[in-house]
Design a protein around this motif. Structure first.
Motif, mmCIF file in Angstrom:
data_model
loop_
_atom_site.group_PDB
_atom_site.id
_atom_site.type_symbol
_atom_site.label_atom_id
_atom_site.label_comp_id
_atom_site.label_asym_id
_atom_site.label_seq_id
_atom_site.Cartn_x
_atom_site.Cartn_y
_atom_site.Cartn_z
ATOM 1 N N LEU A 266 0.822 -1.213 0.000
ATOM 2 C CA LEU A 266 0.000 0.000 0.000
ATOM 3 C C LEU A 266 0.854 1.259 0.000
ATOM 4 O O LEU A 266 0.535 2.240 -0.661
ATOM 5 N N ILE A 267 1.921 1.183 0.749
ATOM 6 C CA ILE A 267 2.812 2.343 0.803
ATOM 7 C C ILE A 267 3.440 2.584 -0.562
ATOM 8 O O ILE A 267 3.523 3.724 -1.033
ATOM 9 N N GLU A 268 3.816 1.499 -1.205
ATOM 10 C CA GLU A 268 4.389 1.624 -2.549
ATOM 11 C C GLU A 268 3.355 2.184 -3.518
ATOM 12 O O GLU A 268 3.651 3.042 -4.343
ATOM 13 N N GLU A 269 2.128 1.696 -3.373
ATOM 14 C CA GLU A 269 1.046 2.163 -4.230
ATOM 15 C C GLU A 269 0.818 3.658 -4.027
ATOM 16 O O GLU A 269 0.624 4.416 -4.970
ATOM 17 N N LEU A 270 0.867 4.034 -2.793
ATOM 18 C CA LEU A 270 0.676 5.444 -2.452
ATOM 19 C C LEU A 270 1.766 6.301 -3.089
ATOM 20 O O LEU A 270 1.504 7.372 -3.625
#
Length: 282
Positions: A266-270
């Motif tokens: 999710l952090i990467e997606e963000l």
DNA sequence: GCTCTTCGGCGTCACAGTTA
DNA sequence: TAACTGTGACGCCGAAGAGC
């Protein structure tokens, strides 16, 4: 301090950490290791996310199983609604009722009369005994989250499984490798565990009917025999309970690991979204 | 080698919840 | 409702490791 006293003290510590926050890092018990994973998981988000964008989580108490909606404020001022894959918390040994915290404080500060200890003990039991069984908790978890294995009920021989062997999924090694990669996606392979033997040992006979007992001696023998039977059964039950508890803790640990992976994704997606949406400054 | 500390497992008790 | 079951708590024990 006596050996047992020490152990008692340590147990109190464990309970404190599980009911309050995990701050002291001295205890290395299993319970602690789970809590440690949890806090590590939280840290990941806390450290990384604020540097990227402002994130607020809405609907975090929308009930178990419903995905949380995350509002991501992009640097451009735009707000994006992201439906998270992270599940809401489940009841577990980690999340004990708030009242337990009060009880811990009571335990910590008392060194008083036996009377208060008795009251204390009763209160403690009252609080602790309300928790559902490990099997129940874990099965609830597994019904909500596909990656969590189920503790199966004991099966009869007719159902195809060999006697005393139950099949279940087990947490894989989903921890971060030395290269920083995660080694699993949440899919759990199956393995086999031993189910308890339910048959009574040889030599144990079932109770005679009360009508057939005559003398006080026979009654006493019957009482003794009943007690031994009960102790033996309880011995087995305790073993099984401990086994289930260990299994449950393992599953929690694997769940933590899976959530860590999800969090990372999710952090990467963000970050990707941030790159896309932020104005290009050449 | 001895002592101390820590840990994990076991047996038992007490008691709430479940079942027949 | 009595009997049974599951589990937390407690005390004990032995193994392993650390410090001396």
């Amino acid at each position: 301090m006596s050996k047992c006293g020490r152990k008692k003290y340590m147990r109190t510590n464990v309970r404190q950490m599980t009911t309050e926050t995990v701050e002291s890092q001295q205890d290395r018990s299993v319970t602690h290791s789970v809590a440690e994973h949890s806090s590590a998981h939280m840290q990941t988000g806390q450290i990384s996310v604020p540097t990227l964008a402002q994130v607020s989580v809405a609907g975090s108490d929308t009930g178990r199983g419903s995905p949380a909606v995350t509002l991501v404020q992009l640097p451009s001022g735009q707000t994006v609604q992201v439906q998270g894959v992270i599940q809401t918390p489940h009841p577990s040994v980690i999340q004990s009722p708030q009242i337990q915290t009060v009880q811990v404080a009571t335990i910590a500060e008392t060194d008083d009369s036996a009377e208060s200890e008795v009251i204390d003990s009763h209160k403690r039991r009252e609080i602790l005994s309300r928790r559902p069984s490990y099997r129940k908790i874990l099965n609830e978890l597994s019904s909500d989250v596909p990656g969590i294995p189920k503790i199966e009920e004991e099966k009869s021989e007719e159902e195809g499984t060999p006697p005393n062997i139950a099949t279940m999924a087990v947490p894989t090694s989903i921890y971060q490798t030395s290269t920083g990669q995660y080694t699993a996606t949440g899919d759990m392979p199956t393995y086999q565990i031993r189910a308890p033997t339910t048959a009574l040992p040889q030599g144990v006979v079932m109770a005679a009917s009360p009508g057939s007992l005559h003398s006080p001696q026979q009654l006493a023998e019957e009482a003794t025999r009943k007690r031994e039977l009960r102790l033996m059964k309880n011995r087995e039950a305790a073993k099984e309970c401990r086994r289930r508890k260990k299994e449950y803790v393992k599953c929690l640990e694997s769940r933590v690991a899976v959530l860590e992976v999800q969090n990372k994704k999710l952090i990467e997606e963000l970050e990707t979204l941030k790159d896309i949406c932020s104005p290009k400054t050449d």
